[in-house]
Design an enzyme around this catalytic site. Structure first.
Site, PDB file in Angstrom:
ATOM      1  N   LYS A 214     -17.541  -7.357  -7.765  1.00  0.00           N
ATOM      2  CA  LYS A 214     -16.566  -6.288  -7.547  1.00  0.00           C
ATOM      3  C   LYS A 214     -17.281  -5.055  -6.982  1.00  0.00           C
ATOM      4  CE  LYS A 214     -13.209  -3.574 -10.133  1.00  0.00           C
ATOM      5  NZ  LYS A 214     -12.517  -3.374 -11.396  1.00  0.00           N
ATOM      6  N   GLU A 220     -28.046  -8.695 -11.173  1.00  0.00           N
ATOM      7  CA  GLU A 220     -28.184 -10.159 -11.198  1.00  0.00           C
ATOM      8  C   GLU A 220     -27.669 -10.777  -9.911  1.00  0.00           C
ATOM      9  OE1 GLU A 220     -26.926  -8.272 -13.566  1.00  0.00           O
ATOM     10  OE2 GLU A 220     -27.383  -9.016 -15.581  1.00  0.00           O
ATOM     11  N   GLY A 274     -12.826  -6.765 -13.850  1.00  0.00           N
ATOM     12  CA  GLY A 274     -13.648  -7.959 -13.638  1.00  0.00           C
ATOM     13  C   GLY A 274     -13.197  -9.139 -14.494  1.00  0.00           C
ATOM     14  N   ARG A 275     -12.961  -8.876 -15.785  1.00  0.00           N
ATOM     15  CA  ARG A 275     -12.622  -9.984 -16.687  1.00  0.00           C
ATOM     16  C   ARG A 275     -11.205 -10.513 -16.506  1.00  0.00           C
ATOM     17  NH1 ARG A 275     -13.781  -5.330 -19.042  1.00  0.00           N
ATOM     18  NH2 ARG A 275     -12.268  -4.176 -20.306  1.00  0.00           N
ATOM     19  N   GLU A 360     -15.080  -7.799 -24.434  1.00  0.00           N
ATOM     20  CA  GLU A 360     -15.357  -6.666 -23.546  1.00  0.00           C
ATOM     21  C   GLU A 360     -14.148  -5.716 -23.549  1.00  0.00           C
ATOM     22  OE1 GLU A 360     -18.192  -6.922 -19.906  1.00  0.00           O
ATOM     23  OE2 GLU A 360     -16.193  -6.923 -19.043  1.00  0.00           O
ATOM     24  N   HIS A 391     -18.028 -31.973 -35.537  1.00  0.00           N
ATOM     25  CA  HIS A 391     -19.320 -32.540 -35.928  1.00  0.00           C
ATOM     26  C   HIS A 391     -20.432 -31.507 -35.841  1.00  0.00           C
ATOM     27  CE1 HIS A 391     -17.743 -36.651 -36.085  1.00  0.00           C
ATOM     28  NE2 HIS A 391     -16.935 -36.226 -35.122  1.00  0.00           N
ATOM     29  N   LYS A 511     -28.157  -1.842 -19.029  1.00  0.00           N
ATOM     30  CA  LYS A 511     -28.456  -1.974 -17.594  1.00  0.00           C
ATOM     31  C   LYS A 511     -29.454  -0.895 -17.165  1.00  0.00           C
ATOM     32  CE  LYS A 511     -23.879  -3.605 -16.113  1.00  0.00           C
ATOM     33  NZ  LYS A 511     -22.694  -3.272 -15.325  1.00  0.00           N
TER      34      LYS A 511
HETATM   35  O1  F6P Z   1     -21.547  -5.666 -17.013  1.00  0.00           O
HETATM   36  C1  F6P Z   1     -20.235  -5.995 -17.219  1.00  0.00           C
HETATM   37  C2  F6P Z   1     -19.487  -6.139 -15.937  1.00  0.00           C
HETATM   38  O2  F6P Z   1     -19.224  -4.895 -15.395  1.00  0.00           O
HETATM   39  C3  F6P Z   1     -18.212  -6.934 -16.137  1.00  0.00           C
HETATM   40  O3  F6P Z   1     -17.165  -6.185 -16.570  1.00  0.00           O
HETATM   41  C4  F6P Z   1     -18.031  -7.568 -14.811  1.00  0.00           C
HETATM   42  O4  F6P Z   1     -17.168  -8.650 -14.884  1.00  0.00           O
HETATM   43  C5  F6P Z   1     -19.448  -7.940 -14.478  1.00  0.00           C
HETATM   44  O5  F6P Z   1     -20.229  -6.883 -14.982  1.00  0.00           O
HETATM   45  C6  F6P Z   1     -19.741  -8.190 -13.027  1.00  0.00           C
HETATM   46  O6  F6P Z   1     -19.529  -7.062 -12.223  1.00  0.00           O
HETATM   47  P1  F6P Z   1     -19.420  -7.173 -10.665  1.00  0.00           P
HETATM   48  O7  F6P Z   1     -18.290  -8.063 -10.320  1.00  0.00           O
HETATM   49  O8  F6P Z   1     -19.218  -5.773 -10.181  1.00  0.00           O
HETATM   50  O9  F6P Z   1     -20.718  -7.751 -10.149  1.00  0.00           O
END
Ligand code: F6P
Length: 543
Positions: A214, A220, A274-275, A360, A391, A511
């Site tokens: 987003k 990452e 995002g979620r 979240e 199990h 972060k």
């Molecule tokens: O660190 C949490 C977060 O902001 C989430 O809410 C989001 O889904 C995820 O990181 C990824 O963010 P982006 O889509 O901006 O890479």
């Protein structure tokens, strides 16, 4: 930024009349066994069930009576839930700390009704993006879109994390039955070994990478995308990038800066959290893997659950009922967690998807005024598929010391008509809810001839609560409705707890510190953390 905390009402739930009634009532009924309720009311199962389209929810195996349920519904009314629902669907900026609307529901609106943000109808743009996803999916699936060597795409890799990974991963996996020839893969973690393991099996000439972020700034995702691009260029050339890299983002300029062709950017909007973004372009990999028609069915199912949530009375409103029961355990029984047990291997990633969606959203310590709350908010969500979970950790649910309300989710029909397996699967599904509630006491054990010494070990207290959700079949439509059902459960809880379920400031501190530590790991600069962190950094630096 000035926070417009008045958009949703600000009511401390503990100060509400209904809450006080719930406290008194809880003290009266807290020790009553669920079994006793059934004995008293032969219609309890029927009365504490509701159905909607292919969904049947039985919530009668809970430690609550009719009166308790009616006080919970009063709570929903006192907290102005119905006004909040209207504001949510109408695009008011209910995410007050980010001054944003929360309109993932607009992505599954197929009515001809406009939806406005700041006076602008957002539906035409949503429809354009749907068409873009549809056309692109068609080209990739049919083989019209070719990789750099002239061969059609065979592998699609989603590079994203959090909401840019968990939702599309869960949906794509859950709908494997509907999948075509494309091989969907997911890279999320910054763990370089994970990146290498995934790309090791990807033929560069026939792999498409979707960089999903987003913000397009997430460490990452951007690091993984850069690493993949480097690998790709070892096998190909810059001119081939547009054939193999597309992006999903709100940050168009950053995506272009990364090297994505403008045409290959699928836009997202800041009013989609995002979620909650799997319904947007973030779901591109799902549309590629199962075809656009199935992807649209997923959206339609979610949209119909939206209508159920908006229009059904509280007595028959599945997301509301689930959220009220959850609040009952969280705030009165002080249960810390909830387990989610889908009896379908296709849904193996559903609990981890829900962890982000729920934790979240509702893991918040201040109310909508920014004041510390004096009651519990978000529950811990965890789980795994049945029967595997039986199990693994069911021992603790049955005989441990913790109260763990559990959602059992199952499908009436299997997809491959494996009747014998299906009957066994469903018998376990039903039997677990029964065993949890009924338990086994001393007398049962004695009459079975169990020795005196073993009786305490073989005793099951019972009275363990559960909800049972039985769904007709795992189809894209029903999956969409199931996800939407939980989204609205989460929304309702946030409204009643008087918190903002739509920001996530809690992920920021880690972060920032990770960037600081990274600089220090890569240099010999002086470090100034707490003793333990200094020790760890030094240990790593000296290795
Ligand atoms: O660190 C949490 C977060 O902001 C989430 O809410 C989001 O889904 C995820 O990181 C990824 O963010 P982006 O889509 O901006 O890479």
């Amino acid at each position: 930024m000035k926070i417009k905390s008045k958009i949703l009402v600000n009511k401390n739930p503990k100060k509400l009349e209904s809450w006080k009634k719930l406290e008194i009532h809880f003290n009266k009924i807290k020790n009553i066994q669920i079994k006793e309720y059934f004995k008293k009311n032969p219609k309890r199962a029927l009365e504490m069930s509701c159905s909607w389209k292919g969904f049947f929810l039985d919530y009668s195996k809970n430690r609550i009576d009719e009166k308790g349920m009616s006080f919970l519904k009063e709570l929903a009314k006192e907290a102005d839930l119905s006004i909040a629902i209207k504001k949510y669907f109408n695009g008011e900026k209910i995410n007050s700390t980010e001054n944003r609307s929360v309109l993932h529901t607009a992505l599954r609106n197929f009515s001809d009704k406009p939806i406005f943000i700041d006076g602008k109808d957002i539906m035409p743009e949503i429809e354009n993006v749907r068409t873009k996803i549809k056309n692109f999916s068609k080209k990739i699936i049919s083989g019209e879109w070719k990789g750099f060597s002239g061969k059609p795409i065979t592998h699609v890799v989603n590079v994203g994390i959090g909401g840019s990974d968990l939702g599309p991963l869960m949906v794509t996996e859950a709908l494997t039955f509907y999948k075509n020839h494309l091989k969907p893969l997911f890279i999320s973690n910054i763990d370089g070994d994970h990146v290498r393991e995934v790309i090791k099996d990807c033929p560069a000439e026939t792999t498409l990478f979707i960089i999903v972020s987003k913000t397009f700034t997430t460490q990452e995702t951007i690091s993984n995308a850069k690493r993949i691009k480097k690998w790709f260029l070892e096998n190909s050339s810059e001119e081939s990038i547009p054939k193999h890299f597309v992006a999903v983002s709100t940050n168009i300029s950053k995506a272009i800066e990364f090297g994505i062709h403008k045409e290959n950017i699928f836009p997202m909007k800041d009013w989609v959290g995002g979620r909650f973004s799997l319904w947007s372009s973030v779901g591109l990999i799902s549309s590629l893997a199962i075809g656009y028609k199935n992807f649209e069915d997923l959206l339609i199912g979610a949209g119909e659950m939206d209508s159920h949530f908006r229009n059904s009375p509280l007595d028959n409103n599945i997301p509301v009922i689930l959220s009220l029961i959850s609040i009952w355990y969280n705030n009165f029984y002080e249960a810390e967690s909830e387990a989610i047990i889908p009896y379908s291997e296709y849904l193996k990633s559903f609990p981890s998807y829900l962890q982000q969606a729920s934790m979240e959203s509702n893991g918040k310590h201040v109310d909508r005024n920014g004041k510390p709350v004096d009651y519990q908010t978000g529950t811990l969500i965890w789980g795994a598929t049945g029967t595997n979970a039986q199990h693994a950790f069911f021992q603790l649910i049955h005989q441990g010391t913790k109260l763990i309300p559990t959602d059992f989710i199952g499908f009436k029909n299997s997809l491959y008509d494996e009747i014998d397996h299906q009957n066994k699967l469903i018998s376990n599904f039903f039997a677990q809810t029964e065993a949890l509630m009924v338990g086994k006491n001393k007398n049962n054990l004695k009459s079975e001839g169990v020795s005196k010494e073993l009786i305490p070990f073989k005793t099951f207290e019972g009275n363990k609560p559960s909800n049972t959700l039985l769904i007709e079949k795992l189809t894209p439509y029903n999956l969409g409705a199931l996800i939407s059902m939980y989204e609205h459960k989460i929304f309702t809880q946030g409204i009643l707890w008087n918190i903002n379920s739509f920001d996530q400031w809690g992920v920021e501190l880690g972060k920032v510190l990770a960037n600081k530590v990274l600089d220090e790991l890569q240099s010999k600069s002086k470090i100034n953390h707490d003793q333990s962190t200094n020790q760890l950094i030094n240990f790593y630096r000296n290795s």
